[in-house]
Design an enzyme around this catalytic site. Structure first.
Site, mmCIF file in Angstrom:
data_model
loop_
_atom_site.group_PDB
_atom_site.id
_atom_site.type_symbol
_atom_site.label_atom_id
_atom_site.label_comp_id
_atom_site.label_asym_id
_atom_site.label_seq_id
_atom_site.Cartn_x
_atom_site.Cartn_y
_atom_site.Cartn_z
ATOM 1 N N THR A 87 25.584 44.513 41.662
ATOM 2 C CA THR A 87 24.197 44.763 40.965
ATOM 3 C C THR A 87 23.571 43.475 41.177
ATOM 4 O O THR A 87 24.221 42.412 41.482
ATOM 5 C CB THR A 87 24.586 45.033 39.445
ATOM 6 O OG1 THR A 87 23.367 45.349 38.705
ATOM 7 C CG2 THR A 87 25.438 43.987 38.803
ATOM 8 N N HIS A 139 41.031 42.339 32.746
ATOM 9 C CA HIS A 139 42.055 41.554 32.883
ATOM 10 C C HIS A 139 43.249 42.344 32.784
ATOM 11 O O HIS A 139 44.284 41.711 33.069
ATOM 12 C CB HIS A 139 42.003 40.634 31.445
ATOM 13 C CG HIS A 139 41.166 39.403 31.562
ATOM 14 N ND1 HIS A 139 41.748 38.259 32.201
ATOM 15 C CD2 HIS A 139 39.897 39.400 31.629
ATOM 16 C CE1 HIS A 139 40.788 37.404 32.212
ATOM 17 N NE2 HIS A 139 39.567 37.976 31.797
#
Length: 168
Positions: A87, A139
């Site tokens: 993006t 994560h």
């Protein structure tokens, strides 16, 4: 950016993956989403199997997707099965931002504005072009150390086009 991502992700496959509630699924195809502003809002169509395509083919496909976006013709199929998203706020003047993950993907790269800044080159201060990048990652699939290594590799490839061509 797509080719640099592919080269870096081959070394760090957790960046080209999807998550489920219980697992991380590494993907062999690089279906890279390109976030774009359209009359329907922000959409993320994919360049499917980008690892098999030349830079020219990828550029043509992005141009086609941009046109489809302007005409509100991007389909659900165009947006399905993505493995990573790129993006950008650079064209709007944005430098740093926090891109939001496109679930179930494990990472997203944000490209900011290229701006002129003082940099040190050969022990001298010169004006250089600086590209601002942001990386968001899940994560559960990628730890911070792995992300730092991936990001370093990606930046090396973007700084040296010859290195990127050798990786391709």
């Amino acid at each position: 950016f797509l080719k640099a991502f592919i080269a870096a992700a081959k070394e760090f496959p957790s960046f080209n993956a999807n998550t489920t509630k219980d697992s991380i699924i590494l993907k062999s195809d690089y279906n890279i989403g390109i976030a774009m502003d359209t009359p329907r809002g922000l959409l993320v169509p994919n360049i499917f199997q980008a690892q098999t395509k030349s830079i020219i083919t990828i550029a043509n496909e992005i141009s086609n997707l941009i046109q489809k976006g302007k005409e509100s013709k991007i389909s659900n199929e165009d947006m399905s099965n993505g493995t990573f998203t790129i993006t950008s706020l650079g064209a709007k003047g944005g430098q740093f931002f926090t891109p939001i993950l496109n679930y179930p993907q494990t990472a997203i790269l944000g490209i900011g504005e290229i701006s002129k800044k003082p940099i040190v080159s050969n022990d001298k201060i010169v004006i250089g072009n600086v590209l601002h990048l942001s990386l968001t990652f899940d994560h559960r699939a990628i730890d911070g150390a792995e992300a730092a290594k991936f990001f370093t590799k990606l930046c090396e490839l973007l700084k040296d086009v010859n290195l990127l061509l050798m990786e391709a």
